[in-house]
Design an enzyme around this catalytic site. Structure first.
Site, PDB file in Angstrom:
ATOM      1  N   ARG A  40      37.401  22.190   7.946  1.00 29.88           N
ATOM      2  CA  ARG A  40      35.151  21.781   7.349  1.00 29.88           C
ATOM      3  C   ARG A  40      34.899  22.818   7.640  1.00 29.88           C
ATOM      4  O   ARG A  40      33.873  23.518   6.203  1.00 29.88           O
ATOM      5  CB  ARG A  40      35.078  21.084   8.099  1.00 29.88           C
ATOM      6  N   LYS A 229      47.069  -1.802   9.992  1.00 30.28           N
ATOM      7  CA  LYS A 229      46.082  -3.078  10.337  1.00 30.28           C
ATOM      8  C   LYS A 229      45.152  -3.763   8.461  1.00 30.28           C
ATOM      9  O   LYS A 229      44.270  -2.653   7.582  1.00 30.28           O
ATOM     10  CB  LYS A 229      44.682  -3.068  10.932  1.00 30.28           C
ATOM     11  N   GLY A 382      42.927   9.520   7.345  1.00 36.36           N
ATOM     12  CA  GLY A 382      43.534  10.576   7.990  1.00 36.36           C
ATOM     13  C   GLY A 382      44.608  10.548   8.389  1.00 36.36           C
ATOM     14  O   GLY A 382      44.765  11.545   8.171  1.00 36.36           O
ATOM     15  N   GLY A 405      36.335   6.746   6.554  1.00 37.77           N
ATOM     16  CA  GLY A 405      35.817   6.460   6.458  1.00 37.77           C
ATOM     17  C   GLY A 405      35.309   6.235   4.656  1.00 37.77           C
ATOM     18  O   GLY A 405      35.097   5.353   4.427  1.00 37.77           O
TER      19      GLY A 405
HETATM   20  P1  ADP Z   1      44.741   5.862   7.719  1.00 38.66           P
HETATM   21  O1  ADP Z   1      44.735   6.700   8.651  1.00 38.66           O
HETATM   22  O2  ADP Z   1      46.011   7.049   7.092  1.00 38.66           O
HETATM   23  O3  ADP Z   1      44.224   5.252   6.797  1.00 38.66           O
HETATM   24  P2  ADP Z   1      45.961   3.136   9.297  1.00 38.66           P
HETATM   25  O4  ADP Z   1      45.305   4.046  10.206  1.00 38.66           O
HETATM   26  O5  ADP Z   1      45.474   2.568   8.536  1.00 38.66           O
HETATM   27  O6  ADP Z   1      46.571   4.782   8.230  1.00 38.66           O
HETATM   28  O7  ADP Z   1      47.476   3.850   9.890  1.00 38.66           O
HETATM   29  C1  ADP Z   1      47.824   4.495  10.477  1.00 38.66           C
HETATM   30  C2  ADP Z   1      49.034   4.073  11.386  1.00 38.66           C
HETATM   31  O8  ADP Z   1      49.667   2.693  11.156  1.00 38.66           O
HETATM   32  C3  ADP Z   1      50.420   4.397  12.200  1.00 38.66           C
HETATM   33  O9  ADP Z   1      49.227   5.028  13.700  1.00 38.66           O
HETATM   34  C4  ADP Z   1      51.131   3.805  12.214  1.00 38.66           C
HETATM   35  O10 ADP Z   1      52.034   4.274  13.455  1.00 38.66           O
HETATM   36  C5  ADP Z   1      50.969   2.228  12.076  1.00 38.66           C
HETATM   37  N1  ADP Z   1      52.114   1.819  12.422  1.00 38.66           N
HETATM   38  C6  ADP Z   1      52.585   2.053  10.800  1.00 38.66           C
HETATM   39  N2  ADP Z   1      52.715   1.073  10.402  1.00 38.66           N
HETATM   40  C7  ADP Z   1      53.132   0.012  11.273  1.00 38.66           C
HETATM   41  C8  ADP Z   1      54.007  -0.914  11.845  1.00 38.66           C
HETATM   42  N3  ADP Z   1      55.286  -1.007  11.088  1.00 38.66           N
HETATM   43  N4  ADP Z   1      53.713  -1.016  12.602  1.00 38.66           N
HETATM   44  C9  ADP Z   1      53.323  -1.000  13.733  1.00 38.66           C
HETATM   45  N5  ADP Z   1      52.170   0.184  13.177  1.00 38.66           N
HETATM   46  C10 ADP Z   1      51.929   0.210  11.946  1.00 38.66           C
HETATM   47 MG    MG Z   2      43.660   6.228  10.837  1.00 43.69          MG
END
Ligand code: ADP
Ligand code: MG
Length: 425
Positions: A40, A229, A382, A405
């Site tokens: 950063r 989620k 992230g 975010g």
């Molecule tokens: P980002 O940070 O890129 O926005 P998220 O934080 O929304 O992504 O999601 C990342 C998490 O989702 C990871 O820790 C990953 O393990 C989890 N994940 C992805 N696919 C699955 C799955 N099929 N079941 C449970 N967790 C999952």
């Molecule tokens: Mg994340």
């Protein structure tokens, strides 16, 4: 929201003082306080160098972590953690805040820029005022952590005015901390009431590329959403259904949609209270003529663990007692085919539990497809950004958004206070 904002290129800063909001919220070693990743700080250098070269005196500021701005706030947090109020002293509070001093950042900045960097002992107090007043063109001063002041997160006008005042009557405010533009704090938005406000080079790039993709994308526009989620990304799905030609949903959030289509999802991640919402989104996609792709096959296992002994089944045939942990090879083909024809691709969220090597294949394949594509490719989030970097594809992407975010709220189409406060072009 209007993304056409004035930048450092549109203002004359020669001989002026510039208040520059950076994102120096760097990770530190818990024991020693050493900066463990200076990405950063490096990201801020182009804007700082540009301003110094133009003959500005630069007063940089940032938050770092979550200090307690008052002793009462400190006591409250410690009591929540199980400490007794009578054991807590003001000295303890000061000591805990001292760990969140930006002084180590000043040292690193100085090493990277090869010039001395003055560090103020406070944010808008006597030391900051004296050092800011004495600052000459081509010199750099770093203020102490903005969140040491209780007015920061409250966006208190008095604190914003004091901060802006450091730049003097003909000062300029430059905002370059994309990671915090979704927050209306004094240093990210409030100061713009007192100084002409423009974007730095980091925010300019975010606005140009992400704003461009949302307002006037090169088509076909493909959005890929994954991660854990649905509830985190409801606003994003809803907004992108208005803009994209194809939406691909993978990762853990896919199973709520698979369930909405009437299939069994075993013990896969499921947000039961979002099944109706998923149904609505499937209907909205059909009405709007947006192609919505879900995994057609899934790598499953009976436990949440890394294993070579997983099975791959059609998503419509998931057995009881098993959970989906990655998209399967047929889904990879389906998704990469859609990516191949795209003009713009936005990707947010991994396709599987990529932390387990056995279930990283889907995420790797999508990262590779983006890297090989001629489309404008934008990665936000992230975990997805980390996956792309680990795989060594970072320099093959058009843009990797620096704010988790903030980039989600951007994709949701929300007004970002730290952007809205900047001068329009
Ligand atoms: P980002 O940070 O890129 O926005 P998220 O934080 O929304 O992504 O999601 C990342 C998490 O989702 C990871 O820790 C990953 O393990 C989890 N994940 C992805 N696919 C699955 C799955 N099929 N079941 C449970 N967790 C999952
Ligand atoms: Mg994340």
């Amino acid at each position: 929201m209007n993304y056409q904002k004035k930048t450092v290129y549109d203002v004359d800063v020669k001989g002026k003082k510039v208040l520059l909001r950076c994102d120096f919220n760097v990770p530190q070693d818990k024991q020693t306080g050493a900066i463990t990743d200076d990405k950063r700080i490096r990201a801020a250098l182009p804007t700082i160098r540009y301003l110094l070269e133009q003959g500005a005196a630069v007063i940089a500021c940032s938050h770092l972590g979550k200090p307690n701005a008052t002793f009462d706030a400190y006591v409250k947090k410690q009591v929540e953690k199980g400490k007794k109020p009578e054991e807590l002293t003001e000295a303890d509070w000061q000591k805990s805040n001292k760990k969140l001093s930006l002084a180590p950042v000043a040292v690193r900045l100085s090493e990277l820029l090869g010039i001395p960097v003055a560090m103020a002992a406070d944010t808008v107090g006597p030391d900051a005022q004296a050092k800011a007043a004495a600052l000459k063109p081509g010199e750099l001063l770093l203020l102490e952590n903005t969140r040491f002041e209780k007015g920061e997160t409250k966006n208190d006008p008095a604190f914003a005015k004091a901060l802006a005042g450091l730049a003097g009557a003909d000062g300029v405010y430059v905002s370059d901390a994309f990671g915090t533009v979704h927050r209306a704090h004094a240093s990210t938005a409030g100061v713009a009431d007192y100084l002409p406000a423009v974007s730095g080079l980091l925010i300019q790039k975010e606005l140009e590329i992400m704003g461009g993709a949302l307002e006037n994308p090169k088509r076909p526009f493909v959005a890929i959403l994954g991660g854990a989620k649905v509830s985190d990304k409801i606003g994003v799905i809803n907004n992108l259904l208005e803009k994209a030609d194809t939406i691909i949903i993978g990762g853990g959030m896919a199973y709520t949609f698979i369930k909405a289509m009437g299939h069994n999802v075993g013990t896969s991640l499921l947000e039961a209270d979002k099944v109706d919402y998923a149904k609505e989104m499937l209907e909205k996609a059909a009405q709007k003529g947006v192609m919505l792709l879900l995994p057609v096959d899934t790598a499953i296992h009976d436990k949440f663990e890394n294993t070579d002994k997983f099975l791959t089944v059609d998503t419509a045939m998931m057995p009881d007692g098993y959970m989906g942990l990655d998209i399967g090879p047929k889904s990879v083909r389906l998704f990469t085919e859609a990516i191949r024809g795209a003009g713009t691709v936005i990707w947010n969220g991994p396709m599987g539990v990529f932390e387990f090597p056995a279930f990283a294949e889907g995420t790797k394949a999508i990262a590779r497809a983006l890297a090989e594509s001629d489309a404008i490719t934008i990665v936000g989030g992230g975990d997805s950004a980390a996956a792309v970097e680990q795989l060594g594809f970072a320099d093959k992407m058009t843009h990797i958004s620096t704010g988790g975010g903030a980039s989600l709220e951007f994709l949701e189409g929300k007004v970002l206070p730290g952007v809205a406060c900047l001068l329009d072009k």
